[in-house]
Design a protein around this motif. Structure first.
Motif, mmCIF file in Angstrom:
data_model
loop_
_atom_site.group_PDB
_atom_site.id
_atom_site.type_symbol
_atom_site.label_atom_id
_atom_site.label_comp_id
_atom_site.label_asym_id
_atom_site.label_seq_id
_atom_site.Cartn_x
_atom_site.Cartn_y
_atom_site.Cartn_z
ATOM 1 N N VAL A 118 4.224 -39.277 46.271
ATOM 2 C CA VAL A 118 4.668 -39.314 44.883
ATOM 3 C C VAL A 118 4.192 -40.608 44.233
ATOM 4 C CG1 VAL A 118 6.632 -39.039 43.342
ATOM 5 C CG2 VAL A 118 6.737 -38.132 45.662
ATOM 6 N N ALA A 119 3.836 -40.523 42.965
ATOM 7 C CA ALA A 119 3.544 -41.701 42.150
ATOM 8 C C ALA A 119 4.619 -41.798 41.077
ATOM 9 C CB ALA A 119 2.161 -41.605 41.524
ATOM 10 N N LEU A 120 5.322 -42.917 41.047
ATOM 11 C CA LEU A 120 6.422 -43.121 40.109
ATOM 12 C C LEU A 120 6.002 -44.155 39.076
ATOM 13 C CD1 LEU A 120 9.315 -43.393 42.724
ATOM 14 C CD2 LEU A 120 8.598 -41.350 41.481
ATOM 15 N N MET A 121 6.116 -43.804 37.800
ATOM 16 C CA MET A 121 5.768 -44.734 36.727
ATOM 17 C C MET A 121 7.046 -45.254 36.076
ATOM 18 S SD MET A 121 3.043 -44.351 33.619
ATOM 19 C CE MET A 121 3.899 -43.035 32.782
ATOM 20 N N PHE A 134 14.382 -51.707 36.028
ATOM 21 C CA PHE A 134 13.458 -50.672 36.463
ATOM 22 C C PHE A 134 13.926 -49.329 35.892
ATOM 23 C CE2 PHE A 134 11.876 -52.824 40.629
ATOM 24 C CZ PHE A 134 11.431 -53.893 39.868
ATOM 25 N N VAL A 135 13.279 -48.871 34.829
ATOM 26 C CA VAL A 135 13.621 -47.593 34.206
ATOM 27 C C VAL A 135 12.492 -46.620 34.495
ATOM 28 C CG1 VAL A 135 14.150 -46.391 32.060
ATOM 29 C CG2 VAL A 135 14.923 -48.754 32.403
ATOM 30 N N LEU A 136 12.802 -45.525 35.195
ATOM 31 C CA LEU A 136 11.803 -44.548 35.580
ATOM 32 C C LEU A 136 11.361 -43.733 34.366
ATOM 33 C CD1 LEU A 136 10.205 -43.160 37.854
ATOM 34 C CD2 LEU A 136 12.145 -41.641 38.185
ATOM 35 N N ASP A 137 10.033 -43.642 34.179
ATOM 36 C CA ASP A 137 9.479 -42.892 33.059
ATOM 37 C C ASP A 137 9.025 -41.495 33.502
ATOM 38 O OD1 ASP A 137 8.425 -42.111 30.674
ATOM 39 O OD2 ASP A 137 6.638 -43.362 30.783
ATOM 40 N N LYS A 138 8.140 -41.428 34.492
ATOM 41 C CA LYS A 138 7.633 -40.140 34.958
ATOM 42 C C LYS A 138 7.437 -40.166 36.468
ATOM 43 C CE LYS A 138 4.969 -39.062 30.738
ATOM 44 N NZ LYS A 138 5.211 -40.321 30.023
ATOM 45 N N SER A 139 7.537 -39.001 37.069
ATOM 46 C CA SER A 139 7.221 -38.809 38.483
ATOM 47 C C SER A 139 6.043 -37.869 38.583
ATOM 48 C CB SER A 139 8.423 -38.234 39.243
ATOM 49 O OG SER A 139 9.536 -39.099 39.145
ATOM 50 N N TYR A 140 5.038 -38.265 39.351
ATOM 51 C CA TYR A 140 3.804 -37.489 39.450
ATOM 52 C C TYR A 140 3.673 -36.952 40.873
ATOM 53 C CZ TYR A 140 2.533 -39.799 35.068
ATOM 54 O OH TYR A 140 2.522 -40.257 33.785
ATOM 55 N N TYR A 141 3.627 -35.641 40.997
ATOM 56 C CA TYR A 141 3.437 -34.979 42.282
ATOM 57 C C TYR A 141 2.061 -34.324 42.286
ATOM 58 C CZ TYR A 141 8.440 -35.519 43.109
ATOM 59 O OH TYR A 141 9.698 -36.040 43.302
ATOM 60 N N THR A 148 -2.247 -43.978 48.926
ATOM 61 C CA THR A 148 -2.762 -45.224 49.506
ATOM 62 C C THR A 148 -3.123 -46.294 48.483
ATOM 63 O OG1 THR A 148 -4.983 -44.258 49.517
ATOM 64 C CG2 THR A 148 -3.687 -44.048 51.539
ATOM 65 N N CYS A 149 -3.558 -45.917 47.282
ATOM 66 C CA CYS A 149 -4.063 -46.922 46.342
ATOM 67 C C CYS A 149 -3.864 -46.444 44.906
ATOM 68 C CB CYS A 149 -5.548 -47.207 46.596
ATOM 69 S SG CYS A 149 -6.581 -45.731 46.613
ATOM 70 N N ILE A 150 -3.917 -47.392 43.974
ATOM 71 C CA ILE A 150 -3.732 -47.123 42.545
ATOM 72 C C ILE A 150 -4.776 -47.924 41.766
ATOM 73 C CG2 ILE A 150 -2.077 -47.097 40.620
ATOM 74 C CD1 ILE A 150 0.121 -47.630 42.656
ATOM 75 N N LYS A 164 -4.076 -39.959 51.544
ATOM 76 C CA LYS A 164 -4.562 -39.728 52.894
ATOM 77 C C LYS A 164 -5.075 -38.294 53.087
ATOM 78 C CE LYS A 164 -1.856 -43.182 55.404
ATOM 79 N NZ LYS A 164 -0.858 -43.423 56.461
ATOM 80 N N ASP A 165 -4.807 -37.409 52.133
ATOM 81 C CA ASP A 165 -5.320 -36.042 52.258
ATOM 82 C C ASP A 165 -6.758 -35.916 51.748
ATOM 83 O OD1 ASP A 165 -5.069 -36.209 49.560
ATOM 84 O OD2 ASP A 165 -3.654 -34.557 49.334
ATOM 85 N N MET A 166 -7.446 -37.090 51.586
ATOM 86 C CA MET A 166 -8.865 -37.161 51.220
ATOM 87 C C MET A 166 -9.114 -36.792 49.766
ATOM 88 S SD MET A 166 -10.486 -35.555 54.691
ATOM 89 C CE MET A 166 -9.397 -34.128 54.663
ATOM 90 N N SER A 167 -8.077 -36.746 48.949
ATOM 91 C CA SER A 167 -8.228 -36.418 47.527
ATOM 92 C C SER A 167 -7.812 -37.599 46.672
ATOM 93 C CB SER A 167 -7.382 -35.187 47.162
ATOM 94 O OG SER A 167 -6.003 -35.490 47.287
ATOM 95 N N THR A 168 -8.364 -37.620 45.459
ATOM 96 C CA THR A 168 -8.009 -38.630 44.460
ATOM 97 C C THR A 168 -7.521 -37.900 43.219
ATOM 98 O OG1 THR A 168 -9.742 -40.075 45.302
ATOM 99 C CG2 THR A 168 -8.816 -40.623 43.165
ATOM 100 N N TRP A 169 -6.387 -38.316 42.691
ATOM 101 C CA TRP A 169 -5.780 -37.650 41.538
ATOM 102 C C TRP A 169 -5.801 -38.590 40.344
ATOM 103 C CZ3 TRP A 169 -3.317 -32.695 41.511
ATOM 104 C CH2 TRP A 169 -3.369 -32.022 42.737
ATOM 105 N N VAL A 170 -6.226 -38.040 39.210
ATOM 106 C CA VAL A 170 -6.224 -38.781 37.951
ATOM 107 C C VAL A 170 -5.083 -38.234 37.100
ATOM 108 C CG1 VAL A 170 -7.534 -39.435 35.905
ATOM 109 C CG2 VAL A 170 -8.711 -39.104 38.097
ATOM 110 N N PHE A 171 -4.176 -39.116 36.701
ATOM 111 C CA PHE A 171 -3.014 -38.716 35.904
ATOM 112 C C PHE A 171 -3.056 -39.429 34.552
ATOM 113 C CE2 PHE A 171 -1.353 -38.275 40.289
ATOM 114 C CZ PHE A 171 -0.998 -36.935 40.253
ATOM 115 N N GLY A 172 -2.504 -38.793 33.552
ATOM 116 C CA GLY A 172 -2.364 -39.417 32.249
ATOM 117 C C GLY A 172 -1.035 -40.151 32.142
#
Length: 915
Positions: A118-121, A134-141, A148-150, A164-172
């Motif tokens: 999960v990526a938490l913004m 720390f106020v949570l804005d969005k959760s990205y699944y 591993t990295c941002i 680690k699943d060999m993929s890279t995700w681009v989120f808005g």
């Protein structure tokens, strides 16, 4: 005030694990060291450890773009919001899961945390005071495995997450109509780094198998469109009701965005942002185990830095993938890479070696290179002036640290086994070390070389060491032959072998005032050897248990011994009578190991102090052992004055008194299950059902302990070598109001009135009675230079020592060297005899003064020599050019030539007078 020691600095460890960060100006490196944060100033060549600590080792650190805030997260997911300006903790938070990476957006308004898949913004903490920082804005699944990295785009509109699943995700980061999420493949191993191009959505991804994919986007950042559109009132009302219901369901979790596969028809209708793989490159690999372990990208200069498991790093220029250079900086895995804001300096962290390197790639030179002891520290020693600290470790190295800069400036590697003891000679320029390899070595701090090596006739493991006050006699005790060996420092020859002990010699100490050597042994005795009378035993002190440590009081009138039963006994060396005993077993408060079958209370019965040290005035004694506590006892009252908890890091063993019930199963403690190596490296499982891999790389949890303690000669600080490193505790006297003989008439107004009346002595006395540092400095610097001798002569005796101590503290930081040196010279010349009668009490003040003067002498002498030789060189060039001009231009006027020579000679004489 007397025992108000506070944590000051951490030496001996520069990097453990986690990510490195540069400061905003690029002149400092922020490095996690265990459960603390150290800041290394590369311009001034100094080190500082923040007075904050987490409950476990730190795994990642995120620094805000303006450099004022940092978010520190430990292994359990507990986070601290820290102000890098005030060095204070602003907020505590817990993510409840291990966090892999954390990154602030370039505009500083948000930050993203990745845990599990999960990526938490979150909204970044603002300048206004908030209840919840720390106020949570969005959760990205999106990813199916751990992230591993941002990396963020330059305009903070989007961010990319590697997995680690060999993929890279681009989120808005916002609700873009044409980019909600995008998944990129193309790799055959886990993603180590993903980086956006500057002012673009183009992306670079780097995987562990050494592959680089370059992705091009068909849309510019300005082409992103928000989803907010004009809708009918009924539709808007229905959507608002749905949003309110979703918010009620989600509570404080914020908006949830889940990655899912769209049909091609939907993608064509919405015209989403699309990526295509422009090219793919591979790094030169040397062997199957040379994995790519870390990467960093500098967007303005397009420089990509990659570190490998073999210690090699590459510099490439993107997108052409041109190799700039490739170098090997270590033989171990590069754990972290960082680039400063200008792109000139690259920071490398190696967790297994404990190395921190800063490399300037354009000049191909080191800006900063530090490494701590590979294993535990075993011993430490202060130089007589307190300027240097020498440490010896189990890795066989002897390191010398500067107490002002907190950095190591020389490392001696001649020993081939653990260094058991180190000490300085009385001159302060020679370090002597004893080792289990059977040698005692002396190192010169002028030429940085091993100029003496002392050995025994038969190989022996030396566990203790002592050097007499003259620096002529060197003694070492053996733990296998039960003998004490004496050598001459002048000739290096073995003078005598002292036998008589019936057990290993655990500690040695020379008397400061007499030529007497005290030796403690496991045979329950302390023997006093007379060095002037044929090295015979002068006295034998019978102990109640095995002797572990022995030390003399600074005046030589008392002897302290630590024994195996947890007691401290005090003896008179003249009468050989015991003067007191302190039972310190219950003060250790040991913790329980994870694998112990016995409670901590029962284990404490077999523990004791292993290191002792008197304070500079001899009134207190410092004691430490196999525990997280260091105790200070009052010798006269024989009572505990204060306890210091040197660490709260639960990543060490034996920290808690009771075992955690959550770690207990029906088969026993989970600590007995070894899952293999850490550092993200895989374990070679040979057979089905076998959990353990390579036994040489198994998980190891070090135990907290204090191996050595020393008071600074100035009495203002003390140091301890522990599992965590070299901890320094010092007195922070600047914030303590401690007036002396105060009454209602002593006010700042009355002191300044005396200054206007030119009553200098009265003003100084009143200022010291009020005891405010700023006011004392103002009064002293107001006194005219020609009146210093008169004021020092009329000063009352009770204020001489106080003024001398204040002058010593001002000399360390002030630029008025001659002014303060004049004060010190007049005080010592006019009151020298009176100070000599109180030598034992004023010794710390004189040593602080000597330390400040020596530091200025070392720095100024180099500068003056450099300037002197430059002036001589300029003078020689001017004379040479003057002679050539006379030959070439014979018609030149001789009077002008004579005048120029006179001017040059006068300028040189004036410059030499200034120097």
């Amino acid at each position: 005030m007397k025992f108000a020691y506070r944590f000051s600095n951490l030496l001996g460890a520069v990097y453990r694990q986690g990510n490195l960060n540069f400061s905003r100006d690029g002149n400092a490196v922020i490095s996690p060291v265990g459960n603390r944060i150290s800041i290394f100033d590369l311009k001034n060549n100094t080190s500082e450890t923040l007075p904050i600590s987490t409950t476990k080792n730190i795994t990642c650190v995120g620094v805000s773009p303006n450099g004022s805030l940092a978010i520190v997260v430990d292994e359990d997911g507990a986070a601290l919001l820290v102000s890098l300006i005030t060095r204070a903790v602003l907020h505590h938070f817990h993510f409840h899961r291990p966090v892999h990476s954390i990154s602030f957006s370039p505009d500083g308004r948000k930050f993203v945390v990745t845990k599990e898949n999960v990526a938490l913004m979150y909204h970044a903490p603002g300048k206004q005071r908030e209840y919840n920082a720390f106020v949570l804005d969005k959760s990205y699944y999106g990813p199916y495995d751990e992230t591993t990295c941002i990396d963020w785009t330059t305009d903070s509109k989007c961010f990319a997450v590697g997995s680690k699943d060999m993929s890279t995700w681009v989120f808005g980061a916002e609700r873009w109509a044409n980019l909600i999420y995008y998944s990129l493949g193309g790799h055959k191993d886990l993603i180590v780094g993903c980086f956006f191009e500057k002012d673009s959505l183009d992306l670079y991804t780097v995987s562990q198998d050494g592959a680089l994919c370059i992705w091009e986007s068909d849309t510019e950042p300005d082409g992103l469109v928000l989803t907010k559109k004009q809708k009918k009132p009924t539709e808007q009302r229905e959507e608002d009701e749905e949003d309110e219901e979703e918010e009620r369901m989600e509570g404080q979790e914020g908006e949830v965005i889940r990655g899912k596969v769209h049909s091609k028809k939907d993608q064509e209708l919405t015209k989403n942002v699309r990526y295509k793989q422009a090219s793919k490159h591979f790094f030169n690999k040397e062997g199957d185990f040379n994995n790519l372990t870390s990467a960093a990208f500098h967007k303005p200069t397009h420089i990509l830095v990659t570190g490998f498991a073999s210690g090699i790093f590459h510099l490439h220029e993107l997108p052409e993938f041109n190799l700039i250079h490739s170098l090997s900086i270590s033989d171990q895995r590069i754990s972290s890479v960082a680039i400063n804001s200008s792109g000139d300096w690259i920071g490398f962290g190696c967790s297994r070696r404990g190395q921190l390197l800063v490399w300037e790639w354009q000049s191909e030179s080191y800006v900063f290179k530090q490494q701590g002891h590979f294993n535990n520290m075993a011993s430490l020693a202060y130089s007589p002036d307190g300027q240097f600290i020498a440490t010896g470790g189990d890795d066989g190295k002897v390191k010398v640290w500067n107490s002002n800069s907190s950095l190591c400036f020389v490392t001696f590697t001649e020993h081939s086994s653990s260094v058991s003891q180190v000490t300085f000679t009385s001159s302060g320029m020679v370090v002597v070390s004893a080792s289990l390899d059977g040698t005692v070595r002396a190192f010169d701090l002028h030429r940085y070389r091993n100029f003496r090596t002392f050995t025994s006739p038969r190989p022996a493991q030396f566990s203790s060491l002592a050097v007499d006050g003259s620096g002529e006699l060197v003694s070492a005790g053996a733990q296998d032959s039960f003998e004490i060996f004496l050598w001459s420092m002048q000739t290096g020859r073995l003078l005598e072998v002292l036998g008589g002990h019936e057990g290993p010699v655990s500690s040695l100490c020379f008397s400061p005032v007499q030529s007497v050597l005290a030796s403690a042994s496991w045979d329950k005795t302390v023997r006093l050897w007379d060095m002037l009378d044929s090295w015979q035993v002068k006295e034998t002190l019978a102990l109640t248990s095995d002797g572990l440590a022995v030390t003399y009081r600074p005046d030589g009138q008392e002897l302290a011994v630590a024994t195996l039963n947890g007691e401290l006994s005090f003896w008179s060396p003249q009468s050989a009578a015991q003067t007191g005993t302190v039972s310190g077993r219950h003060d250790l408060e040991l913790g329980r190991k994870e694998t112990d079958k016995v409670t901590a209370k029962q284990t404490a019965k077999g523990k004791s102090f292993t290191s002792l040290c008197y304070s500079a005035d001899g009134e207190a004694i410092l004691a430490g052992g196999q525990s997280k506590f260091v105790c200070i006892y009052n010798v006269k009252e024989q009572m505990l004055m204060k306890k210091f908890e040197i660490s709260c890091n639960l990543s060490f063993d034996a920290m808690e008194e009771f075992l955690d019930r959550r770690k207990m199963t029906e088969f026993g403690s989970l600590a007995l299950v070894d899952d293999g190596a850490g550092d993200g490296e895989g374990v070679n499982i040979s057979l089905p059902g076998v959990r353990k891999g390579d036994m040489s790389s198994r998980h190891f949890k070090p135990e907290i302990r204090v191996s050595s303690l020393r008071f600074s000669p100035t009495g203002r600080s003390w140091a301890a070598t522990s599992t965590e490193g070299l901890l320094v505790y010092s007195l922070d006297g600047s914030m303590v109001f401690d007036p002396y003989d105060l009454d209602l008439d002593v006010t700042p107004e009355s002191i300044r009135k005396q200054l206007r009346l030119k009553e200098w002595t009265s003003a100084i006395v009143l200022a010291f009675r009020l005891n405010e540092r700023a006011l004392k400095q103002e009064v002293i610097e107001t006194v005219p230079h020609d009146q210093i001798g008169v004021v020092c002569g009329t000063l009352p005796d009770v204020y001489v020592e106080k003024l001398l101590g204040f002058i010593a503290s001002c000399l360390e930081k002030s630029g008025h060297l001659q002014f303060y040196m004049s004060w010190a010279q007049n005080l010592l010349m006019l009151h020298g005899q009176k100070l000599k009668n109180r030598s034992s009490t004023i010794l710390p003040t004189l040593q602080a003064l000597q330390k400040a003067i020596q530091r200025h002498y070392d720095s100024l002498s180099k500068l003056c020599d450099f300037n002197k030789y430059n002036i001589r060189y300029a003078l020689a060039l001017s004379k040479q050019s003057g002679g050539k001009r006379a030959v070439d231009e014979e018609e030149e006027d001789e009077e002008d030539e004579d005048m120029s020579e006179e001017r040059s000679e006068a300028s040189v004489e004036e410059a030499e007078m200034i120097l």
